[in-house]
Design a protein around this motif. Sequence first.
Motif, PDB file in Angstrom:
ATOM      1  N   LYS A 109      50.946 -64.526  21.290  1.00 18.13           N
ATOM      2  CA  LYS A 109      52.052 -64.389  20.336  1.00 18.13           C
ATOM      3  C   LYS A 109      52.690 -63.005  20.411  1.00 18.13           C
ATOM      4  O   LYS A 109      53.915 -62.860  20.307  1.00 18.13           O
ATOM      5  N   CYS A 110      51.870 -61.974  20.579  1.00 25.84           N
ATOM      6  CA  CYS A 110      52.411 -60.604  20.676  1.00 25.84           C
ATOM      7  C   CYS A 110      53.307 -60.461  21.900  1.00 25.84           C
ATOM      8  O   CYS A 110      54.375 -59.850  21.840  1.00 25.84           O
ATOM      9  N   VAL A 111      52.852 -61.024  23.013  1.00 25.30           N
ATOM     10  CA  VAL A 111      53.629 -60.915  24.250  1.00 25.30           C
ATOM     11  C   VAL A 111      54.949 -61.682  24.125  1.00 25.30           C
ATOM     12  O   VAL A 111      56.009 -61.203  24.535  1.00 25.30           O
ATOM     13  N   ALA A 112      54.875 -62.866  23.526  1.00 24.87           N
ATOM     14  CA  ALA A 112      56.088 -63.673  23.354  1.00 24.87           C
ATOM     15  C   ALA A 112      57.115 -62.954  22.488  1.00 24.87           C
ATOM     16  O   ALA A 112      58.313 -62.969  22.760  1.00 24.87           O
ATOM     17  N   LYS A 113      56.634 -62.299  21.446  1.00 24.83           N
ATOM     18  CA  LYS A 113      57.542 -61.649  20.509  1.00 24.83           C
ATOM     19  C   LYS A 113      58.008 -60.274  21.015  1.00 24.83           C
ATOM     20  O   LYS A 113      59.187 -59.937  20.955  1.00 24.83           O
ATOM     21  N   PHE A 114      57.063 -59.475  21.485  1.00 23.38           N
ATOM     22  CA  PHE A 114      57.340 -58.066  21.811  1.00 23.38           C
ATOM     23  C   PHE A 114      57.866 -57.885  23.235  1.00 23.38           C
ATOM     24  O   PHE A 114      58.566 -56.914  23.529  1.00 23.38           O
ATOM     25  N   ARG A 115      57.573 -58.800  24.124  1.00 26.29           N
ATOM     26  CA  ARG A 115      57.977 -58.769  25.530  1.00 26.29           C
ATOM     27  C   ARG A 115      57.738 -57.401  26.205  1.00 26.29           C
ATOM     28  O   ARG A 115      58.658 -56.724  26.653  1.00 26.29           O
ATOM     29  N   PRO A 116      56.459 -56.993  26.265  1.00 24.83           N
ATOM     30  CA  PRO A 116      56.139 -55.699  26.864  1.00 24.83           C
ATOM     31  C   PRO A 116      56.383 -55.690  28.375  1.00 24.83           C
ATOM     32  O   PRO A 116      56.245 -56.724  29.024  1.00 24.83           O
ATOM     33  N   GLU A 117      56.763 -54.523  28.896  1.00 23.59           N
ATOM     34  CA  GLU A 117      56.926 -54.365  30.350  1.00 23.59           C
ATOM     35  C   GLU A 117      55.628 -53.883  30.994  1.00 23.59           C
ATOM     36  O   GLU A 117      55.505 -53.845  32.215  1.00 23.59           O
ATOM     37  N   ALA A 118      54.681 -53.440  30.158  1.00 26.81           N
ATOM     38  CA  ALA A 118      53.380 -53.009  30.667  1.00 26.81           C
ATOM     39  C   ALA A 118      52.348 -53.192  29.560  1.00 26.81           C
ATOM     40  O   ALA A 118      52.687 -53.187  28.380  1.00 26.81           O
TER      41      ALA A 118
END
Length: 388
Positions: free
Chosen positions: A253-262
């Motif tokens: 969920k964090c990745v889906a929302k925040f869309r980190p590059e690293a």
Amino acid sequence: NNGIVRPKGYNVSWHVNPELEKHHFGHSHPMKPWRLTLAKSLIMSYGMHAAMDTYFSRRATNEEMRDFHTEDYLDYLRTAIPAPPDDEVPGRFNLGGSDCPIFEGLFDYCSMYSGASLDAARKLCNHESDIAVNWSGGLHHAKKSEASGFCYANDIVLAILQMLRTFPRVLYIDIDVHHGDGVEEAFWSTDRVMTLSFHKYDGMNFFPGTGELERTGPETEGNAGAHHALNVPLMDGINDQQYQSLFETIVGKCVAKFRPEAIVLQCGADSLAGDRLGRFNLQVQGHGQCVAFCKSLNIPLMLVGGGGYTPRNVARAWAHETSIAIGCEKTLNPIIPEHTPYRSHFRHDTIFPTLEQILGEPRANKNTKKRLDEIVCMITEQLRFCET
Ligand code: TV7
Ligand code: CA
Ligand code: ZN
């Protein structure tokens, strides 16, 4: 070398400094830099170094450490005179007590593990590595002018600051049994770093006493950091199955929302069963699954160490996680190679010690399904408020 081959078109860099492993915190102190020698011995006896780029890391310079730490604190760290720990009189900058003693070569030690994390960060920034590994780093409690919980310089914060020069957003994930308070505090007011820590939480009864579910960032109106500090407070005895399900759901969920590059993953091994300080029941398998899941996201990934106070188990976990990074975990012989230096350390109750089997009195599992569902619910709700 056990048939381990370098993955094609995929680069893993391993940042080491053998000098670092020689430092001692003192006779009975739980933090043993020597566990890194044990981990390296396992990694190399399996032949994994053939599948990675190994770098002897340089020390961080004073200027690099100044990116986060204050000059007066660094000056004191550099010049402090080694003395037996005194817990009664907490010294300047919280140095000199039994948690953060002033030992011989303290500043060298700090600049070495910080330098290794900075090297790893730069490899990711210039896209020379897909995964960069520094098992000597991960010292998440250090503050800008304060030592805390066996941590003096915060290599994670230094590495993330470096990464922010290239990547717009960095996700920090912390699976050490303790709350990653130093990293959380450093990036409390920015929306370019999301921090997510899984830890035992029991108010002031478990160090450092912070990391409650409800504190997700600054509450002052308009502060960019709002909702970017996530915490997963857990009870004693959590098992692989529960932890994996929580980890994959929440990180997903964090990745889906925040869309980190690293992503920076702190792999503190004190969340394993049988740890001298920890209280969880994770096996090498469950701990490693967190690394496998992060790798599967295909985002530049940095792996750092952290806590871990039963050295033979720390070495097992970090060797297993190194094999996941290079993608050879399924072909490793489960039995630790005969020629492994220090192999006797892995032979506690069997003649054929394995990489994944750890010993530890199982702790009563105090985590109910109801509570874990509630945590996922709360975090899902918090993420709805997180604007990116
Ligand atoms: C990242 N727990 C670091 C975790 C840091 C935990 C603490 C000890 C400890 C220190 C020792 C020692 C110990 C058996 C365990 C409030 C105190 C209580 C010192 C005895 N044995 C990481 C820090 C934590 C030092 N500190 O996240 C020398 O346990 O709870 C506290 C603070 C005051 C100081 N006393 C403990 O894993 C790397 N310390 C034996 C000898
Ligand atoms: Ca943690
Ligand atoms: Zn810890």
